[in-house]
Design an enzyme around this catalytic site. Structure first.
Site, PDB file in Angstrom:
ATOM      1  N   LYS A  29      56.240  41.050   1.540  1.00 27.08           N
ATOM      2  CA  LYS A  29      58.230  41.366   1.336  1.00 27.08           C
ATOM      3  C   LYS A  29      58.721  41.136   2.304  1.00 27.08           C
ATOM      4  CE  LYS A  29      56.722  44.792  -2.620  1.00 27.08           C
ATOM      5  NZ  LYS A  29      56.522  46.089  -2.367  1.00 27.08           N
ATOM      6  N   ALA A  45      57.925  47.376   2.944  1.00 24.76           N
ATOM      7  CA  ALA A  45      57.020  48.135   2.124  1.00 24.76           C
ATOM      8  C   ALA A  45      56.273  48.465   1.273  1.00 24.76           C
ATOM      9  CB  ALA A  45      58.403  49.788   2.951  1.00 24.76           C
ATOM     10  N   ASP A  46      55.196  48.942   0.882  1.00 20.68           N
ATOM     11  CA  ASP A  46      54.148  49.220   0.182  1.00 20.68           C
ATOM     12  C   ASP A  46      53.389  50.178   0.236  1.00 20.68           C
ATOM     13  OD1 ASP A  46      53.571  47.471  -2.781  1.00 20.68           O
ATOM     14  OD2 ASP A  46      51.814  47.967  -2.163  1.00 20.68           O
ATOM     15  N   THR A  47      53.297  50.758  -1.333  1.00 21.00           N
ATOM     16  CA  THR A  47      52.669  51.608  -1.167  1.00 21.00           C
ATOM     17  C   THR A  47      51.197  51.837  -2.338  1.00 21.00           C
ATOM     18  OG1 THR A  47      54.465  53.196  -0.615  1.00 21.00           O
ATOM     19  CG2 THR A  47      52.780  54.601  -1.928  1.00 21.00           C
ATOM     20  N   GLY A  82      51.842  50.865   3.543  1.00 17.95           N
ATOM     21  CA  GLY A  82      51.937  49.591   4.789  1.00 17.95           C
ATOM     22  C   GLY A  82      53.646  49.580   4.827  1.00 17.95           C
TER      23      GLY A  82
END
Length: 164
Positions: A29, A45-47, A82
């Site tokens: 991203k 960001a990634d969850t 992340g």
């Protein structure tokens, strides 16, 4: 601090070790948001939610959300976020981890959560800062990570942010 949101539409990885998946997606991203010749700081960001080796990302539809919440009911899952920070020629990255224990979900609460639509666009099909708080019995770790941005981890990567 001024910021803007720049959706990238990048394809997200959905399989593999959860921490790696969250970190790779965050990097994808951030890198996809780079504008050639523009000096700026980018945060990706990634969850993802992981239970027993299975990753629960954003459910596609109501039935997928139902299945996810039923699977998480009465169990402890792990939320991984992340974050990737791109600043000038520097790339910094980290993963935050938080364990969340759900109460056993009665049918009435499950249906109320699903009807609210809060599950849309949420890893694990819930929003702890909303109605999803009623699902949670215990959180071990960073609450902000479960909300979606682990501020403490971000400050570890970029302590100067406090001066902004």
């Amino acid at each position: 601090m001024r910021f803007s949101v720049r959706p990238t539409g990048v394809a997200e990885r959905e399989t593999g070790p959860a921490a790696e998946v969250a970190l790779e997606n965050a990097l994808r991203k951030a890198e996809a948001a780079v504008r050639p010749g523009v000096q700026e700081t980018l945060l990706g960001a990634d969850t993802v939610v992981e239970l027993d080796g299975a990753i629960y990302g954003k459910p596609e539809d109501l039935e997928a959300a139902r299945q996810t919440l039923e699977r998480l009911s009465g169990a402890t899952h792990t939320v991984y976020t992340g974050i990737a920070l791109l600043r000038e020629e520097t790339q910094l990255a980290a993963v935050a981890r938080t364990d969340v224990t759900f109460r056993s979900l009665p049918a009435q609460l499950l249906e109320r959560c699903l009807a609210s639509g809060e599950w849309r666009g949420r890893a694990g099909a819930y929003a702890v800062q909303g109605l999803g708080a009623a699902l949670v019995r215990r959180i071990e770790g960073d609450y902000e990570n479960v909300v979606g941005l682990p501020v403490a981890t971000l400050l570890d990567l970029w302590p100067e942010l406090l001066d902004a």
